[in-house]
Scaffold this motif. Sequence first.
Motif, mmCIF file in Angstrom:
data_model
loop_
_atom_site.group_PDB
_atom_site.id
_atom_site.type_symbol
_atom_site.label_atom_id
_atom_site.label_comp_id
_atom_site.label_asym_id
_atom_site.label_seq_id
_atom_site.Cartn_x
_atom_site.Cartn_y
_atom_site.Cartn_z
ATOM 1 N N PRO A 160 0.826 -1.209 0.000
ATOM 2 C CA PRO A 160 0.000 0.000 0.000
ATOM 3 C C PRO A 160 0.857 1.254 0.000
ATOM 4 N N GLY A 161 0.427 2.267 -0.728
ATOM 5 C CA GLY A 161 1.141 3.529 -0.777
ATOM 6 C C GLY A 161 1.544 3.894 -2.179
ATOM 7 N N ARG A 162 2.116 5.064 -2.315
ATOM 8 C CA ARG A 162 2.495 5.577 -3.630
ATOM 9 C C ARG A 162 3.857 5.080 -4.067
ATOM 10 N N ALA A 163 4.013 4.984 -5.368
ATOM 11 C CA ALA A 163 5.336 4.826 -5.954
ATOM 12 C C ALA A 163 5.813 6.210 -6.373
ATOM 13 N N VAL A 164 7.024 6.562 -5.995
ATOM 14 C CA VAL A 164 7.601 7.863 -6.335
ATOM 15 C C VAL A 164 8.699 7.640 -7.367
ATOM 16 N N VAL A 165 8.616 8.397 -8.466
ATOM 17 C CA VAL A 165 9.625 8.307 -9.520
ATOM 18 C C VAL A 165 10.168 9.697 -9.769
ATOM 19 N N THR A 166 11.475 9.879 -9.613
ATOM 20 C CA THR A 166 12.087 11.172 -9.913
ATOM 21 C C THR A 166 12.624 11.177 -11.339
ATOM 22 N N SER A 172 5.271 2.784 -1.428
ATOM 23 C CA SER A 172 5.516 1.419 -1.888
ATOM 24 C C SER A 172 6.891 1.269 -2.503
ATOM 25 N N ILE A 173 7.300 2.249 -3.324
ATOM 26 C CA ILE A 173 8.573 2.152 -4.028
ATOM 27 C C ILE A 173 9.084 3.551 -4.351
ATOM 28 N N LEU A 174 10.371 3.727 -4.235
ATOM 29 C CA LEU A 174 11.030 4.947 -4.698
ATOM 30 C C LEU A 174 12.002 4.563 -5.802
ATOM 31 N N VAL A 175 11.866 5.216 -6.949
ATOM 32 C CA VAL A 175 12.826 5.058 -8.037
ATOM 33 C C VAL A 175 13.619 6.357 -8.135
ATOM 34 N N ASN A 176 14.862 6.318 -7.681
ATOM 35 C CA ASN A 176 15.756 7.476 -7.771
ATOM 36 C C ASN A 176 16.385 7.476 -9.162
ATOM 37 N N ASN A 177 15.688 8.105 -10.093
ATOM 38 C CA ASN A 177 16.145 8.115 -11.482
ATOM 39 C C ASN A 177 16.776 9.439 -11.887
ATOM 40 N N ALA A 178 16.368 10.534 -11.274
ATOM 41 C CA ALA A 178 16.889 11.851 -11.665
ATOM 42 C C ALA A 178 18.401 11.867 -11.561
ATOM 43 N N GLY A 179 19.059 12.362 -12.594
ATOM 44 C CA GLY A 179 20.511 12.428 -12.575
ATOM 45 C C GLY A 179 21.025 13.367 -13.650
ATOM 46 N N ALA A 180 22.278 13.760 -13.513
ATOM 47 C CA ALA A 180 22.901 14.666 -14.484
ATOM 48 C C ALA A 180 24.206 14.062 -14.956
#
Length: 264
Positions: free
Chosen positions: A6-12, A84-92
């Motif tokens: 349960p909960g949100r998935a966060v995608v950066t 539920s999930i964090l996807v740390n995708n933001a990058g430079a």
Amino acid sequence: MSSIIPGRAVVTGASSGIGAVYADRLATRGHALLIVARRGDRLDALAARLRAQYGADVTTLVADLETSAGLAEVEAAVGNGQLSILVNNAGAGGLGSLAAVSADALERTIKLNIVALTRLSHAALARFREQGAGTLVNIASVMALAPSPSGAVYSGSKAYVLNFTRSLAFEYADTAVRVQAVMPGPIRTEFFTSQGLSDSIFPDSSFISADQLVDAALAGLDAGETVTIPSLENLATWDTIETARKAFMAEIGSGAVASRYRVG
């Protein structure tokens, strides 16, 4: 990931490329979403498509993770409510010889690739500990293993992401918290063109698409992998690297200076 926590998935970094595909695939898996990026128009377009196509519950957050204010806003969102999930995708990238890149630009790359990823991982893991479960996905790069004369900060920052994420995986190995490092090679995204570079830095044949990358990464996550390298066909190659790494760590504990450094 067969069952949804349960909960949100966060995608950066969700406005395009890998992040947008992650948002799409997580929506198909039934996750509610918080998608984060600097470009609000693209976020809104993606959110509208996901709602129309999948009936997804999508919230957008426009934030620049290179700034203290933007990072604090996303950090608070990650730590607020079920996750539920964090996807740390933001990058430079910060590509180019060190002399050709300003110190401020280098610092911005470090803030995004290292500081933001670390703080958001910390916030997510705090939530997961309270919940008893959750999934952290950090996007590293094969450049973590490839020192480069035109990517010193990028390569160094991705080496940090790889070791940081693997260390967390060891920490949480006996819990219901999942931790995965994804190591893309060349991907057909805006990564190079956004920095004024040409995709021709790599041969055409070496690229895979963002869709292929994310589908492989999710398959690796489902299979229980801690490190997923989507374009590596021969897993024995990675096993060889790991075997050599362990042998190296064992050998440096000898308690003696190597003979080549002894004087007289």
